[in-house]
Design a protein around this motif. Structure first.
Motif, short mmCIF file in Angstrom:
data_model
loop_
_atom_site.label_atom_id
_atom_site.label_comp_id
_atom_site.label_asym_id
_atom_site.label_seq_id
_atom_site.Cartn_x
_atom_site.Cartn_y
_atom_site.Cartn_z
N GLU A 1 37.54 -6.46 21.94
CA GLU A 1 36.20 -5.86 22.05
C GLU A 1 35.87 -5.09 20.78
O GLU A 1 34.73 -5.13 20.31
CB GLU A 1 36.10 -4.96 23.28
N LYS B 1 34.88 -7.55 18.07
CA LYS B 1 33.53 -8.07 18.34
C LYS B 1 32.48 -7.03 17.96
O LYS B 1 31.48 -7.36 17.33
CB LYS B 1 33.37 -8.44 19.82
N GLU B 2 32.70 -5.78 18.36
CA GLU B 2 31.75 -4.72 18.05
C GLU B 2 31.57 -4.55 16.54
O GLU B 2 30.44 -4.36 16.07
CB GLU B 2 32.22 -3.39 18.66
N ILE C 1 29.49 -7.45 15.23
CA ILE C 1 28.09 -7.25 15.61
C ILE C 1 27.44 -6.23 14.68
O ILE C 1 26.33 -6.44 14.18
CB ILE C 1 27.97 -6.85 17.10
N TYR D 1 26.60 -13.86 20.43
CA TYR D 1 26.96 -12.68 21.23
C TYR D 1 25.85 -12.29 22.19
O TYR D 1 26.11 -11.68 23.23
CB TYR D 1 27.34 -11.50 20.33
N ALA D 2 24.61 -12.64 21.88
CA ALA D 2 23.48 -12.32 22.75
C ALA D 2 23.55 -13.06 24.08
O ALA D 2 22.91 -12.65 25.05
CB ALA D 2 22.16 -12.64 22.03
N LYS E 1 25.89 -12.98 26.03
CA LYS E 1 26.58 -12.10 26.98
C LYS E 1 26.06 -10.66 26.94
O LYS E 1 26.38 -9.88 27.83
CB LYS E 1 28.08 -12.11 26.70
N GLU E 2 25.32 -10.33 25.92
CA GLU E 2 24.83 -8.96 25.75
C GLU E 2 23.32 -8.97 25.56
O GLU E 2 22.83 -9.31 24.49
CB GLU E 2 25.49 -8.30 24.52
N ASP E 3 22.59 -8.61 26.61
CA ASP E 3 21.12 -8.64 26.54
C ASP E 3 20.55 -7.71 25.46
O ASP E 3 19.53 -8.02 24.86
CB ASP E 3 20.51 -8.27 27.89
N TRP E 4 21.20 -6.57 25.20
CA TRP E 4 20.67 -5.65 24.20
C TRP E 4 20.64 -6.30 22.82
O TRP E 4 19.75 -6.01 22.02
CB TRP E 4 21.45 -4.34 24.17
N ILE E 5 21.60 -7.19 22.56
CA ILE E 5 21.63 -7.88 21.26
C ILE E 5 20.43 -8.81 21.16
O ILE E 5 19.79 -8.91 20.11
CB ILE E 5 22.95 -8.66 21.07
N LYS E 6 20.12 -9.47 22.27
CA LYS E 6 18.97 -10.37 22.31
C LYS E 6 17.69 -9.62 21.92
O LYS E 6 16.91 -10.08 21.07
CB LYS E 6 18.84 -10.96 23.71
#
Length: 178
Positions: free
Chosen positions: A106, A109-110, A113, A139-140, A142-147
């Protein structure tokens, strides 16, 4: 350090034949991977960008070879200033993000990002920005905030960017909007 290996890296060029020769050498002689990672992450080495060219090719076809060096590589990515190194590492970030062989932590990945977001909002050239978009797009999933962040950055910068950026941006927006 092996003078033979260093000399070959120093004499290499961006041509496919030159890079492939060194990639095949490292694949056949994996004991040189440690040295390659050391050169690539040593910003004081004038040939670090050439070592990155090889790592960039290895991560695409032999990502497992990078596993012992991932922390060092990921920690060094934001420190690069040489355009060729940044471009190569943007591809490394992308291939690490989509790898089916490597499971990033994690924390790793962070960091990827964060690096990609920095490239996107900073003064990076088109290729690193495009690979940053592709990495963030992955990565988006799985992570809506990235989208949302990615969409906002692209929409804000879109009209001031090059054709290459716009093409990558359109592709990424299509993927995150579906």
């Amino acid at each position: 350090m092996n003078a033979f290996f260093h000399d070959h890296i120093a004499k290499s060029n961006a041509g496919t034949l030159s890079r492939n020769t060194l990639r095949f050498f490292v694949v056949k002689n994996p004991e040189y991977m440690s040295e390659l990672a050391a050169i690539a992450t040593d910003l004081s080495n004038k040939n670090h960008h050439k070592a990155i060219w090889i790592i960039e090719m290895l991560v695409e076809d032999h990502p497992e070879m990078l596993v012992p060096y991932l922390d060092r590589i990921i920690e060094t990515i934001p420190k690069y200033k040489h355009e060729s190194a940044i471009r190569g590492m943007s591809r490394v970030a992308y291939f690490l993000s989509i790898s089916k062989v490597i499971s990033l932590t994690e924390n790793q990945k962070e960091k990827l990002i964060e690096i990609c977001l920095d490239w996107l909002i900073g003064n990076a050239k088109v290729a690193p920005k495009a690979y940053a978009m592709y990495t963030l797009c992955h990565y988006a999933q799985k992570e809506d905030w990235i989208k949302e962040e990615l969409r906002n950055i692209i929409n804000k910068d879109f009209h001031h960017q090059s054709a290459g950026y716009k093409a990558a941006a359109k592709e990424v927006l299509r993927k995150i909007d579906h």
